[in-house]
Design a protein around this motif. Structure first.
Motif, PDB file in Angstrom:
ATOM      1  N   GLY A  96      41.370  27.793  38.034  1.00 55.82           N
ATOM      2  CA  GLY A  96      41.126  28.888  37.091  1.00 55.82           C
ATOM      3  C   GLY A  96      40.186  28.438  35.992  1.00 55.82           C
ATOM      4  O   GLY A  96      40.223  27.278  35.556  1.00 55.82           O
ATOM      5  N   VAL A  97      39.298  29.361  35.578  1.00 52.35           N
ATOM      6  CA  VAL A  97      38.335  29.082  34.505  1.00 52.35           C
ATOM      7  C   VAL A  97      38.426  30.241  33.513  1.00 52.35           C
ATOM      8  O   VAL A  97      38.544  31.412  33.922  1.00 52.35           O
ATOM      9  N   ARG A  98      38.401  29.928  32.222  1.00 51.71           N
ATOM     10  CA  ARG A  98      38.437  30.981  31.200  1.00 51.71           C
ATOM     11  C   ARG A  98      37.261  31.934  31.413  1.00 51.71           C
ATOM     12  O   ARG A  98      36.136  31.483  31.693  1.00 51.71           O
ATOM     13  N   ARG A 102      32.924  31.420  32.998  1.00 49.27           N
ATOM     14  CA  ARG A 102      32.717  31.573  34.450  1.00 49.27           C
ATOM     15  C   ARG A 102      31.232  31.665  34.817  1.00 49.27           C
ATOM     16  O   ARG A 102      30.399  32.001  33.985  1.00 49.27           O
ATOM     17  N   ALA A 103      30.965  31.379  36.103  1.00 51.95           N
ATOM     18  CA  ALA A 103      29.602  31.462  36.670  1.00 51.95           C
ATOM     19  C   ALA A 103      28.626  30.491  36.004  1.00 51.95           C
ATOM     20  O   ALA A 103      27.434  30.772  35.874  1.00 51.95           O
ATOM     21  N   ARG A 104      29.128  29.335  35.571  1.00 52.45           N
ATOM     22  CA  ARG A 104      28.269  28.287  34.993  1.00 52.45           C
ATOM     23  C   ARG A 104      28.478  26.953  35.697  1.00 52.45           C
ATOM     24  O   ARG A 104      28.115  25.905  35.171  1.00 52.45           O
ATOM     25  N   GLY A 105      29.158  26.984  36.822  1.00 53.06           N
ATOM     26  CA  GLY A 105      29.347  25.757  37.582  1.00 53.06           C
ATOM     27  C   GLY A 105      30.640  25.003  37.285  1.00 53.06           C
ATOM     28  O   GLY A 105      30.928  23.983  37.914  1.00 53.06           O
ATOM     29  N   VAL A 106      31.438  25.505  36.326  1.00 59.39           N
ATOM     30  CA  VAL A 106      32.663  24.787  35.936  1.00 59.39           C
ATOM     31  C   VAL A 106      33.682  24.780  37.087  1.00 59.39           C
ATOM     32  O   VAL A 106      34.282  23.753  37.396  1.00 59.39           O
ATOM     33  N   GLY A 107      33.846  25.939  37.749  1.00 57.25           N
ATOM     34  CA  GLY A 107      34.824  26.048  38.826  1.00 57.25           C
ATOM     35  C   GLY A 107      34.516  25.080  39.962  1.00 57.25           C
ATOM     36  O   GLY A 107      35.407  24.363  40.443  1.00 57.25           O
ATOM     37  N   ARG A 108      33.244  25.029  40.375  1.00 61.14           N
ATOM     38  CA  ARG A 108      32.884  24.114  41.468  1.00 61.14           C
ATOM     39  C   ARG A 108      33.107  22.657  41.047  1.00 61.14           C
ATOM     40  O   ARG A 108      33.644  21.856  41.822  1.00 61.14           O
TER      41      ARG A 108
HETATM   42  C1  LIG Z   1      37.045  31.547  40.868  1.00 57.35           C
HETATM   43  C2  LIG Z   1      36.657  30.762  39.626  1.00 57.35           C
HETATM   44  C3  LIG Z   1      37.628  29.615  39.420  1.00 57.35           C
HETATM   45  C4  LIG Z   1      35.258  30.183  39.878  1.00 57.35           C
HETATM   46  O1  LIG Z   1      34.873  29.422  38.767  1.00 57.35           O
HETATM   47  P1  LIG Z   1      33.419  29.579  38.151  1.00 57.35           P
HETATM   48  O2  LIG Z   1      33.261  28.527  37.120  1.00 57.35           O
HETATM   49  O3  LIG Z   1      33.226  30.995  37.740  1.00 57.35           O
HETATM   50  O4  LIG Z   1      32.518  29.272  39.448  1.00 57.35           O
HETATM   51  P2  LIG Z   1      31.126  28.502  39.526  1.00 57.35           P
HETATM   52  O5  LIG Z   1      30.280  28.883  38.338  1.00 57.35           O
HETATM   53  O6  LIG Z   1      31.374  27.055  39.749  1.00 57.35           O
HETATM   54  O7  LIG Z   1      30.490  29.173  40.800  1.00 57.35           O
HETATM   55  C5  LIG Z   1      30.835  28.788  42.097  1.00 57.35           C
HETATM   56  C6  LIG Z   1      30.039  29.623  43.078  1.00 57.35           C
HETATM   57  O8  LIG Z   1      30.484  30.978  43.023  1.00 57.35           O
HETATM   58  C7  LIG Z   1      29.407  31.851  42.712  1.00 57.35           C
HETATM   59  N1  LIG Z   1      29.879  32.850  41.764  1.00 57.35           N
HETATM   60  C8  LIG Z   1      30.299  32.617  40.492  1.00 57.35           C
HETATM   61  N2  LIG Z   1      30.714  33.770  39.936  1.00 57.35           N
HETATM   62  C9  LIG Z   1      30.533  34.735  40.888  1.00 57.35           C
HETATM   63  C10 LIG Z   1      30.793  36.141  40.917  1.00 57.35           C
HETATM   64  N3  LIG Z   1      31.326  36.775  39.858  1.00 57.35           N
HETATM   65  N4  LIG Z   1      30.517  36.810  42.051  1.00 57.35           N
HETATM   66  C11 LIG Z   1      30.007  36.185  43.123  1.00 57.35           C
HETATM   67  N5  LIG Z   1      29.737  34.835  43.166  1.00 57.35           N
HETATM   68  C12 LIG Z   1      30.007  34.144  42.056  1.00 57.35           C
HETATM   69  C13 LIG Z   1      28.355  30.983  42.059  1.00 57.35           C
HETATM   70  O9  LIG Z   1      27.069  31.517  42.276  1.00 57.35           O
HETATM   71  C14 LIG Z   1      28.561  29.660  42.742  1.00 57.35           C
HETATM   72  O10 LIG Z   1      27.876  29.606  43.955  1.00 57.35           O
HETATM   73  P3  LIG Z   1      26.507  28.766  44.041  1.00 57.35           P
HETATM   74  O11 LIG Z   1      26.854  27.381  43.589  1.00 57.35           O
HETATM   75  O12 LIG Z   1      26.163  28.884  45.488  1.00 57.35           O
HETATM   76  O13 LIG Z   1      25.552  29.441  43.119  1.00 57.35           O
HETATM   77  C15 LIG Z   1      36.638  31.632  38.339  1.00 57.35           C
HETATM   78  O14 LIG Z   1      35.708  32.666  38.499  1.00 57.35           O
HETATM   79  C16 LIG Z   1      37.999  32.196  37.985  1.00 57.35           C
HETATM   80  O15 LIG Z   1      38.767  31.572  37.258  1.00 57.35           O
HETATM   81  N6  LIG Z   1      38.304  33.391  38.516  1.00 57.35           N
HETATM   82  C17 LIG Z   1      39.590  34.034  38.291  1.00 57.35           C
HETATM   83  C18 LIG Z   1      40.709  33.278  38.957  1.00 57.35           C
HETATM   84  C19 LIG Z   1      40.494  33.068  40.446  1.00 57.35           C
HETATM   85  O16 LIG Z   1      40.049  33.947  41.157  1.00 57.35           O
HETATM   86  N7  LIG Z   1      40.834  31.848  40.884  1.00 57.35           N
HETATM   87  C20 LIG Z   1      40.765  31.477  42.279  1.00 57.35           C
HETATM   88  C21 LIG Z   1      42.013  31.907  42.943  1.00 57.35           C
HETATM   89  S1  LIG Z   1      42.044  31.375  44.616  1.00 57.35           S
END
Ligand SMILES: CC(C)(COP(=O)(O)OP(=O)(O)OC[C@H]1O[C@@H](n2cnc3c(N)ncnc32)[C@H](O)[C@@H]1OP(=O)(O)O)[C@@H](O)C(=O)NCCC(=O)NCCS
Length: 162
Positions: A96-98, A102-108
């Protein structure tokens, strides 16, 4: 805005509860109130009682030391299995990311760090559950996770670590 990733400690317990709620609220059109999530054992099994001996994970913190996201794993028993349970001893990941980070590479980055930690701890594989409609499934596939079981809305995915 910069961030760094560090190992999760016992002191992160309440933040992981918060992130477990974020991870459970993965559908913008089906947002559950936080009080509901905190009272739901199926959500809280991923965070309550942190940090047990087999628990481990990582937390991302911003420049001011504020926690902004986390990825962690627990080895849940068969009789209290999570949605992503595949076998006894296989840790299940939560990510999970605040919202503002999100969408800044933190999740990956968190996902990769948590998988490295699990590998270093001797685990052969890790699992998770993801709603098929969640873009996160593509993130997991690109990190080597494969679908091993499909439910009505969600998939169970596994990544081999060695
Ligand atoms: C899922 C989650 C953890 C991803 O973290 P994040 O920091 O937003 O993800 P990242 O920035 O590292 O992006 C990872 C990939 O997803 C893509 N991505 C990010 N946000 C996106 C969005 N809203 N829609 C589609 N793709 C998206 C990115 O482009 C990236 O792909 P790339 O490296 O090929 O460009 C975060 O969005 C989150 O906390 N979501 C709510 C909780 C959740 O769904 N958790 C997972 C439960 S299984």
């Amino acid at each position: 805005m910069a961030y760094r990733i560090r190992r999760a400690t016992r002191a992160d317990a309440s933040f992981l509860v918060e992130m477990a709620c974020e991870a459970a609220n993965r559908h913008p059109d089906r947002v559950r109130p936080k009080a509901d999530l905190l009272a739901d054992p199926a959500v809280m099994r991923y965070a309550r009682g942190w940090k047990r001996p087999a628990d481990d994970g990582v937390v991302a913190v911003d420049d001011s030391g504020e926690s902004i996201g986390a990825c962690w794993y627990r080895v849940l028993p068969r009789n209290d299995a999570g949605h992503g349970f595949v076998a006894s001893g296989v840790p299940e990941l939560t990510l999970g990311v605040r919202p503002m980070w999100r969408a800044r590479g933190v999740g990956r980055a968190l996902l990769e760090a948590a998988c490295d930690l699990a590998r270093e701890s001797g685990h052969q594989r890790v699992s998770l559950s993801v709603e098929r409609a969640n873009f996160a499934e593509r993130l997991y596939r690109s990190e080597g996770f494969v679908v091993v079981e499909s439910g009505a809305d969600a998939d169970t995915m596994v990544r081999a670590l060695r």
